[in-house]
Design a protein around this motif. Sequence first.
Motif, mmCIF file in Angstrom:
data_model
loop_
_atom_site.group_PDB
_atom_site.id
_atom_site.type_symbol
_atom_site.label_atom_id
_atom_site.label_comp_id
_atom_site.label_asym_id
_atom_site.label_seq_id
_atom_site.Cartn_x
_atom_site.Cartn_y
_atom_site.Cartn_z
ATOM 1 N N ILE A 306 -41.336 18.138 -4.065
ATOM 2 C CA ILE A 306 -41.171 16.840 -4.716
ATOM 3 C C ILE A 306 -39.701 16.537 -4.981
ATOM 4 C CG2 ILE A 306 -41.744 15.445 -6.739
ATOM 5 C CD1 ILE A 306 -44.311 17.060 -7.027
ATOM 6 N N LEU A 307 -38.972 17.504 -5.509
ATOM 7 C CA LEU A 307 -37.568 17.284 -5.848
ATOM 8 C C LEU A 307 -36.750 16.961 -4.603
ATOM 9 C CD1 LEU A 307 -35.511 17.243 -8.154
ATOM 10 C CD2 LEU A 307 -35.127 19.688 -7.769
ATOM 11 N N GLN A 308 -36.988 17.695 -3.520
ATOM 12 C CA GLN A 308 -36.250 17.437 -2.288
ATOM 13 C C GLN A 308 -36.581 16.058 -1.731
ATOM 14 O OE1 GLN A 308 -35.942 20.715 0.405
ATOM 15 N NE2 GLN A 308 -35.740 19.397 2.212
ATOM 16 N N THR A 309 -37.851 15.673 -1.805
ATOM 17 C CA THR A 309 -38.263 14.346 -1.337
ATOM 18 C C THR A 309 -37.555 13.253 -2.127
ATOM 19 O OG1 THR A 309 -40.441 15.203 -0.720
ATOM 20 C CG2 THR A 309 -40.233 12.819 -0.978
ATOM 21 N N LEU A 310 -37.466 13.435 -3.453
ATOM 22 C CA LEU A 310 -36.772 12.456 -4.287
ATOM 23 C C LEU A 310 -35.286 12.398 -3.953
ATOM 24 C CD1 LEU A 310 -38.410 13.116 -7.787
ATOM 25 C CD2 LEU A 310 -39.051 11.427 -6.066
ATOM 26 N N GLY A 311 -34.682 13.560 -3.708
ATOM 27 C CA GLY A 311 -33.276 13.598 -3.344
ATOM 28 C C GLY A 311 -32.999 12.874 -2.036
ATOM 29 N N GLU A 312 -33.898 13.011 -1.079
ATOM 30 C CA GLU A 312 -33.739 12.351 0.224
ATOM 31 C C GLU A 312 -33.895 10.844 0.102
ATOM 32 O OE1 GLU A 312 -36.752 14.306 2.435
ATOM 33 O OE2 GLU A 312 -35.541 16.112 2.854
ATOM 34 N N ARG A 313 -34.718 10.390 -0.838
ATOM 35 C CA ARG A 313 -35.007 8.958 -0.990
ATOM 36 C C ARG A 313 -34.182 8.300 -2.093
ATOM 37 N NH1 ARG A 313 -41.581 8.241 -0.248
ATOM 38 N NH2 ARG A 313 -41.829 9.720 1.463
ATOM 39 N N LYS A 314 -33.258 9.022 -2.664
ATOM 40 C CA LYS A 314 -32.516 8.532 -3.820
ATOM 41 C C LYS A 314 -31.677 7.306 -3.479
ATOM 42 C CE LYS A 314 -29.251 11.144 -5.738
ATOM 43 N NZ LYS A 314 -28.601 12.160 -6.579
ATOM 44 N N LYS A 315 -31.805 6.272 -4.305
ATOM 45 C CA LYS A 315 -31.033 5.036 -4.147
ATOM 46 C C LYS A 315 -30.451 4.632 -5.505
ATOM 47 C CE LYS A 315 -33.957 3.304 -0.395
ATOM 48 N NZ LYS A 315 -34.903 2.223 0.021
ATOM 49 N N GLY A 316 -29.611 5.484 -6.021
ATOM 50 C CA GLY A 316 -28.976 5.175 -7.296
ATOM 51 C C GLY A 316 -29.638 5.823 -8.493
#
Length: 405
Positions: A306-316
């Motif tokens: 989950i954390l890696q997925t959020l990091g990849e999709r991070k937009k600010g």
Amino acid sequence: MLNGKTIVLGISGGIAAYKAAALCSKLVQAGANVRVIMTESATKFIAPLTLQTLSRHPVYIDTFDEFNAAVVSHIDLADSADLVIIAPATANIIAKMANGLADDMLSTTLLAATAQVLVAPAMNVHMYAHPAVEHNMALLAERGVRFIEPGTGQLACGYVGKGRLAEPEDIVFAVKNWFAKNQELKGKRVLVTAGGTVERLDPVRYLTNDSSGKMGFAIAEAAANRGADVTLIAARTTADSVAGIRVIHVETAEEMLQAVLSRYEETDIVIKAAAVADYRPVVRAASKMKKNDGRLIIELERTTDILQTLGERKKGQFLVGFAAETEQVEHYAMDKLNRKNCDLVVANDVSKEGAGFNVDTNIVKVFGQEGLVEEMPLLQKREVADRLLTLIAQRITHPAKEADE
């Protein structure tokens, strides 16, 4: 900062009660509406008329003295408070608070109050160090009561040591600081995950971990205290619920992933404190598996990180991860921070006493791109959460400064 704020000032019976006059005066000068409650013992040290004159309001002493027939005084006072201060707080009033006693106006009002309570202890050095007093203060801290540390010096009893009431200026500073923090994240949407996910083998057995969820719940509460709009996504947990926080209950890592992703676009800060399963059974039995004489071999597959997925999709979004380790804490924390595109990683060695799962304390190190940002000793999880939210608020407010450093 205190303009329009209603502060209920409770004064209990210690020699330091005389300082409450200066405290009341300074709060009024700062713009606060101060309502004073005194215990009978407090009136032996300072006259109620003094506090009435300084606060410009009647002073409440007896539960049965009702100044306004339209309201019940102790309920009206409790409901009106933006903040409650107990100064000085004797060992007696602290014990009453811890045990839920309500035998006078002050203790009765405290039971009805929902506002934040700040306690400024004042007592003999040996009383302050007594195991019963320490236990009561620890219990109150777990419930969210904040303490203003007493000073060290000459006490009225003749001893020299810790137990002197904090100076009125220091208490006012703590009050202003609390109200400032209360607005730090106003308008920000915060998403927190907590607890240990559950991966079922069959309807009665599952794989999980020892996470209690207490750290995540404390973080959610600290964010809400700073004015944030908080959503807490909770898996299996033993933590107490937090009033005023939106809670989404999930069970599996996949359910938590979907719950987080569905809210990620509209979130400003994500704090991933949950202990998410790395693996799940490939096959989940529809009915209870029966034992046999041979070995049971269960095939596992990776869950989505989950954390890696959020990091990849991070937009600010400001992204904070947690790393529960048993060795090489700094190495693994920095590796996680970089690989998963986090802004901060909170790491702890769960093999240390007081820093593992299912306890109310933690020992953590916070890492950013520059390395170690803050190292916290053994603290209550509420205090860890408070310090972490302070760091996050500072970095969101001054991103350029943090980058330069």
